[in-house]
Design a protein around this motif. Structure first.
Motif, PDB file in Angstrom:
ATOM      1  N   VAL A 201       5.731  -8.223  46.700  1.00 25.78           N
ATOM      2  CA  VAL A 201       7.213  -8.269  45.926  1.00 25.78           C
ATOM      3  C   VAL A 201       7.145  -8.741  44.505  1.00 25.78           C
ATOM      4  CG1 VAL A 201       8.393  -8.835  48.205  1.00 25.78           C
ATOM      5  CG2 VAL A 201       7.781 -10.657  46.639  1.00 25.78           C
ATOM      6  N   LYS A 202       7.763  -8.181  43.686  1.00 23.14           N
ATOM      7  CA  LYS A 202       7.946  -8.182  42.194  1.00 23.14           C
ATOM      8  C   LYS A 202       9.245  -7.855  41.841  1.00 23.14           C
ATOM      9  CE  LYS A 202       6.255  -3.622  41.122  1.00 23.14           C
ATOM     10  NZ  LYS A 202       7.611  -3.433  40.724  1.00 23.14           N
ATOM     11  N   PRO A 203       9.846  -8.698  40.454  1.00 21.81           N
ATOM     12  CA  PRO A 203      10.961  -8.429  39.980  1.00 21.81           C
ATOM     13  C   PRO A 203      11.088  -6.819  39.274  1.00 21.81           C
ATOM     14  CG  PRO A 203       9.650  -9.932  38.426  1.00 21.81           C
ATOM     15  CD  PRO A 203       8.892  -9.770  39.764  1.00 21.81           C
ATOM     16  N   THR A 204      12.013  -6.413  39.263  1.00 24.72           N
ATOM     17  CA  THR A 204      12.278  -4.981  38.593  1.00 24.72           C
ATOM     18  C   THR A 204      12.401  -5.521  37.017  1.00 24.72           C
ATOM     19  OG1 THR A 204      14.800  -5.100  38.976  1.00 24.72           O
ATOM     20  CG2 THR A 204      13.304  -3.690  40.647  1.00 24.72           C
ATOM     21  N   ALA A 205      12.741  -4.457  36.279  1.00 24.17           N
ATOM     22  CA  ALA A 205      12.968  -4.620  34.828  1.00 24.17           C
ATOM     23  C   ALA A 205      13.711  -5.510  34.275  1.00 24.17           C
ATOM     24  CB  ALA A 205      13.016  -3.290  34.040  1.00 24.17           C
ATOM     25  N   TRP A 211      14.741  -7.242  43.085  1.00 30.42           N
ATOM     26  CA  TRP A 211      13.206  -7.342  43.186  1.00 30.42           C
ATOM     27  C   TRP A 211      12.951  -6.111  43.988  1.00 30.42           C
ATOM     28  CZ3 TRP A 211       9.755 -11.589  42.208  1.00 30.42           C
ATOM     29  CH2 TRP A 211      10.503 -12.679  41.648  1.00 30.42           C
ATOM     30  N   ASN A 212      11.750  -5.663  43.704  1.00 28.90           N
ATOM     31  CA  ASN A 212      10.960  -4.513  44.527  1.00 28.90           C
ATOM     32  C   ASN A 212       9.933  -5.002  45.489  1.00 28.90           C
ATOM     33  OD1 ASN A 212       8.486  -2.511  44.330  1.00 28.90           O
ATOM     34  ND2 ASN A 212      10.312  -1.438  44.267  1.00 28.90           N
ATOM     35  N   GLY A 213       9.885  -4.328  46.655  1.00 30.73           N
ATOM     36  CA  GLY A 213       8.909  -4.730  47.623  1.00 30.73           C
ATOM     37  C   GLY A 213       8.246  -3.448  48.040  1.00 30.73           C
ATOM     38  N   ILE A 214       6.868  -3.762  48.147  1.00 31.47           N
ATOM     39  CA  ILE A 214       5.968  -2.546  48.656  1.00 31.47           C
ATOM     40  C   ILE A 214       5.465  -2.939  49.974  1.00 31.47           C
ATOM     41  CG2 ILE A 214       3.965  -1.003  48.386  1.00 31.47           C
ATOM     42  CD1 ILE A 214       4.358  -1.517  45.308  1.00 31.47           C
ATOM     43  N   VAL A 215       5.567  -2.462  51.048  1.00 28.75           N
ATOM     44  CA  VAL A 215       5.302  -2.770  52.405  1.00 28.75           C
ATOM     45  C   VAL A 215       4.115  -1.521  52.872  1.00 28.75           C
ATOM     46  CG1 VAL A 215       5.948  -3.106  54.904  1.00 28.75           C
ATOM     47  CG2 VAL A 215       7.588  -3.541  52.826  1.00 28.75           C
ATOM     48  N   GLU A 216       2.972  -2.111  53.256  1.00 33.20           N
ATOM     49  CA  GLU A 216       2.061  -0.988  53.631  1.00 33.20           C
ATOM     50  C   GLU A 216       1.818  -1.130  55.164  1.00 33.20           C
ATOM     51  OE1 GLU A 216      -2.728   0.181  53.196  1.00 33.20           O
ATOM     52  OE2 GLU A 216      -1.925  -1.823  52.162  1.00 33.20           O
ATOM     53  N   THR A 217       1.962   0.040  55.817  1.00 38.61           N
ATOM     54  CA  THR A 217       1.852   0.547  57.065  1.00 38.61           C
ATOM     55  C   THR A 217       0.194   1.082  57.347  1.00 38.61           C
ATOM     56  OG1 THR A 217       3.224   2.517  57.304  1.00 38.61           O
ATOM     57  CG2 THR A 217       4.403   0.172  57.465  1.00 38.61           C
ATOM     58  N   LYS A 218       0.259   1.698  58.672  1.00 34.31           N
ATOM     59  CA  LYS A 218      -0.947   2.474  58.950  1.00 34.31           C
ATOM     60  C   LYS A 218      -0.876   3.752  58.296  1.00 34.31           C
ATOM     61  CE  LYS A 218      -3.716   4.517  62.404  1.00 34.31           C
ATOM     62  NZ  LYS A 218      -3.816   4.564  64.259  1.00 34.31           N
ATOM     63  N   ASP A 219      -0.110   4.466  58.095  1.00 34.57           N
ATOM     64  CA  ASP A 219      -0.122   5.877  57.514  1.00 34.57           C
ATOM     65  C   ASP A 219       0.830   6.052  56.208  1.00 34.57           C
ATOM     66  OD1 ASP A 219      -1.895   6.839  59.527  1.00 34.57           O
ATOM     67  OD2 ASP A 219      -0.006   6.944  61.000  1.00 34.57           O
ATOM     68  N   SER A 220       1.579   5.089  55.866  1.00 29.40           N
ATOM     69  CA  SER A 220       2.392   5.040  54.840  1.00 29.40           C
ATOM     70  C   SER A 220       2.791   3.585  54.115  1.00 29.40           C
ATOM     71  CB  SER A 220       3.868   5.551  55.151  1.00 29.40           C
ATOM     72  OG  SER A 220       4.278   4.647  56.139  1.00 29.40           O
ATOM     73  N   PHE A 221       3.539   3.747  52.750  1.00 28.48           N
ATOM     74  CA  PHE A 221       4.107   2.671  52.267  1.00 28.48           C
ATOM     75  C   PHE A 221       5.634   2.844  52.188  1.00 28.48           C
ATOM     76  CE2 PHE A 221      -0.095   2.971  50.125  1.00 28.48           C
ATOM     77  CZ  PHE A 221      -0.427   1.534  50.341  1.00 28.48           C
ATOM     78  N   LEU A 222       6.023   1.562  52.449  1.00 25.33           N
ATOM     79  CA  LEU A 222       7.770   1.504  52.554  1.00 25.33           C
ATOM     80  C   LEU A 222       8.029   0.597  50.968  1.00 25.33           C
ATOM     81  CD1 LEU A 222       8.098   0.614  56.215  1.00 25.33           C
ATOM     82  CD2 LEU A 222       7.747   2.661  55.299  1.00 25.33           C
ATOM     83  N   ILE A 223       8.929   1.341  50.353  1.00 20.45           N
ATOM     84  CA  ILE A 223       9.270   0.752  49.189  1.00 20.45           C
ATOM     85  C   ILE A 223      10.802   0.511  49.295  1.00 20.45           C
ATOM     86  CG2 ILE A 223       9.727   0.772  46.642  1.00 20.45           C
ATOM     87  CD1 ILE A 223       7.498   2.785  46.521  1.00 20.45           C
ATOM     88  N   GLY A 224      11.371  -1.091  49.066  1.00 24.64           N
ATOM     89  CA  GLY A 224      12.671  -1.351  49.125  1.00 24.64           C
ATOM     90  C   GLY A 224      12.982  -2.431  47.962  1.00 24.64           C
TER      91      GLY A 224
END
Length: 334
Positions: A201-205, A211-224
């Protein structure tokens, strides 16, 4: 952080070390010290964008560079100002702390900093955006007040110290906020029964509310995204890794470099029979249905020597302005 912020921090450090002897001249020397590490961006004038990115925040941002180069810079300062009672040790420490705090502040951003260069490890707390007015403007106010107090040494140092305390306190608050956001993401992922291997997780501009979150799964990335004003559950946008596109390149040095730079957070996309390497760490520049562009994308192509190469996809200023407007609305929980 941005150049202005680093100049302010460096100026405050110079003021703290030699403001009693050099007054505002100490702020100038400190500003120079705070600027030096980012001169490595000049490499971009002579090489490609990927190489420049690999070099940036490397040797010039390391503790080793601060320790060694301060002997030279400190000596130059000493030679110029010894008639005002400045010692060689004071010159050394002004430049050491000016250089080191620059790198330390950068370590709080998403880019990270290789403080222990030549070790290839980047410290990145990811708790503050590279431009954050809530950090910079109060700091600038106190530094200006300090510089205006030319003949009152006590007041001068009080203002300078307040600036350092307030700015450092804000950095500590960003770490706390990140902890809260991290919990919000893990809680939401659990409630949605999403299995994942990593979360960042990290702050946006220019803020620490959205805040922005990048979630890694087996076959993809989820961005929320999560705003402290949100009332609804977190929603995620799915981006398939598509790493099968580059299976033939897994041992290619170019791909290894890209993966290392992106910290493994990347997807491959295809458009008009062209392949693109998308660095996910800095989110999306455009996100309008099928019109999607990541902030940092690289197009694979064959150069004039018949070798595989990449070039950074150009970013349009207008897209950045539109993105900031959207982020402002999203920040308010909309």
């Amino acid at each position: 952080m941005d150049s202005l912020t680093q100049i302010i921090l460096g100026g405050a450090i110079g003021n703290a070390v030699l403001g009693n002897k050099l007054k505002n001249k100490a702020v100038l020397y400190g500003a120079v010290a705070g600027t030096i590490p980012d001169l490595d961006v000049a490499v971009g004038w002579f090489t490609d964008s990927l190489t420049a990115l690999e070099i940036h925040r490397g040797i010039s941002h390391s503790i080793l560079f601060a320790l060694v180069s301060s002997f030279l810079f400190g000596y130059i300062l000493f030679r110029r100002e010894r008639n005002k009672g400045v010692t060689y040790e004071e010159g050394y420490w002004l430049f050491f702390w000016g250089l080191f705090t620059h790198s330390l502040l950068d370590a709080f951003t998403s880019w990270g900093t290789r403080l222990l260069w030549p070790m290839d490890y980047s410290f990145a707390f990811k708790s503050i955006f590279v431009i954050d007015p809530l950090y910079t403007l109060p700091f600038l106010f106190f530094l200006i007040q300090s510089m205006r107090s030319k003949n009152d040494l006590v007041k001068r140092m009080q203002y300078n110290t307040l600036g350092l305390i307030v700015s450092t306190g804000y950095l500590c608050i960003t770490l706390f906020l990140k902890g809260v956001v991290y919990y919000k993401f893990t809680d939401s992922l659990g409630k949605q029964n999403i299995e994942y291997t990593s979360l960042s997780v990290k702050p946006t501009a220019m803020n620490t509310i959205l805040w922005n979150g990048i979630v890694e799964t087996k076959d993809s990335f989820l961005i929320g995204e999560y705003s402290f004003f949100d009332q609804s559950q977190l929603r995620f946008q799915v981006f398939n890794k598509n790493h099968h596109y580059t299976e033939q390149l897994m041992n290619h040095q170019l791909l290894k470099r890209l993966v290392r730079v992106s910290e493994g957070k990347f997807t491959i996309s295809e458009e008009d029979e062209r392949l693109y390497f998308n660095d996910l760490r800095f989110g999306l520049l455009k996100n309008n249905g099928d019109d999607i562009q990541f902030a940092f994308s690289y197009e694979f192509y064959v150069n004039s020597h018949g070798e595989l190469a990449v070039r950074e996809v150009k970013k349009e200023r207008a897209d950045g302005i539109i993105l900031l407007k959207k982020l402002w609305q999203r920040l308010k929980g909309m």
